[in-house]
Design a protein around this motif. Sequence first.
Motif, PDB file in Angstrom:
ATOM      1  N   LYS A  82       5.747  36.302  31.116  1.00  0.00           N
ATOM      2  CA  LYS A  82       6.816  37.248  30.978  1.00  0.00           C
ATOM      3  C   LYS A  82       8.224  36.530  30.785  1.00  0.00           C
ATOM      4  O   LYS A  82       9.000  37.135  30.176  1.00  0.00           O
ATOM      5  CB  LYS A  82       6.933  38.302  32.207  1.00  0.00           C
ATOM      6  CG  LYS A  82       7.998  39.439  32.109  1.00  0.00           C
ATOM      7  CD  LYS A  82       8.026  40.663  33.041  1.00  0.00           C
ATOM      8  CE  LYS A  82       9.135  41.348  32.983  1.00  0.00           C
ATOM      9  NZ  LYS A  82       9.045  42.468  34.049  1.00  0.00           N
ATOM     10  N   LEU A  85       9.035  36.331  27.285  1.00  0.00           N
ATOM     11  CA  LEU A  85       9.272  37.483  26.071  1.00  0.00           C
ATOM     12  C   LEU A  85      10.793  37.914  26.256  1.00  0.00           C
ATOM     13  O   LEU A  85      11.546  37.477  27.305  1.00  0.00           O
ATOM     14  CB  LEU A  85       8.627  38.724  26.708  1.00  0.00           C
ATOM     15  CG  LEU A  85       7.007  38.402  26.965  1.00  0.00           C
ATOM     16  CD1 LEU A  85       6.382  39.407  27.434  1.00  0.00           C
ATOM     17  CD2 LEU A  85       6.297  38.176  25.481  1.00  0.00           C
ATOM     18  N   TYR A  93       6.445  45.034  28.935  1.00  0.00           N
ATOM     19  CA  TYR A  93       5.312  44.085  29.560  1.00  0.00           C
ATOM     20  C   TYR A  93       4.554  44.623  30.783  1.00  0.00           C
ATOM     21  O   TYR A  93       5.075  45.385  31.646  1.00  0.00           O
ATOM     22  CB  TYR A  93       6.037  42.788  30.083  1.00  0.00           C
ATOM     23  CG  TYR A  93       4.938  41.965  30.626  1.00  0.00           C
ATOM     24  CD1 TYR A  93       4.185  41.012  29.757  1.00  0.00           C
ATOM     25  CD2 TYR A  93       5.006  41.572  31.944  1.00  0.00           C
ATOM     26  CE1 TYR A  93       3.280  39.963  30.249  1.00  0.00           C
ATOM     27  CE2 TYR A  93       4.060  40.661  32.523  1.00  0.00           C
ATOM     28  CZ  TYR A  93       3.200  40.115  31.805  1.00  0.00           C
ATOM     29  OH  TYR A  93       2.323  39.144  32.322  1.00  0.00           O
ATOM     30  N   LYS A  98      -3.101  41.769  31.051  1.00  0.00           N
ATOM     31  CA  LYS A  98      -3.226  40.373  30.414  1.00  0.00           C
ATOM     32  C   LYS A  98      -4.248  39.917  29.420  1.00  0.00           C
ATOM     33  O   LYS A  98      -5.408  40.760  30.017  1.00  0.00           O
ATOM     34  CB  LYS A  98      -3.020  39.462  31.846  1.00  0.00           C
ATOM     35  CG  LYS A  98      -1.859  39.400  32.228  1.00  0.00           C
ATOM     36  CD  LYS A  98      -1.782  38.100  32.889  1.00  0.00           C
ATOM     37  CE  LYS A  98      -1.737  38.414  34.540  1.00  0.00           C
ATOM     38  NZ  LYS A  98      -1.829  37.408  35.498  1.00  0.00           N
TER      39      LYS A  98
END
Length: 101
Positions: A82, A85, A93, A98
């Motif tokens: 994360k 991003l 997210y 995942k």
Amino acid sequence: MKTLIVTFVIAFMSLSLSAQKRSDLTGPAYKNYKPWLHDNEPTAVYSIAKKENLTGPERKNEKPWENKTDKIYTSINFGSDKNKLTGPAFKNYKPWRKNKS
């Protein structure tokens, strides 16, 4: 008796004050210190991988000196995907989705 109490209080206060870490920098050198210019070595953090959780009579009758199991340590990693991003991908997210690849 009062002098004895006052002496103990003063001794305790002086010990607690001297226990604190003192910085060598004072004045403008302390004010202008830049920690990012000095290299600090990272410290590895470890945790016990898996412990046996006993409950009930097993826990009550456990003898710690008879427990010969070796502890397995694992390193703890900080950070995640994360952190890389930005924008809507960061906002949306979902850690439970995942990719296992």
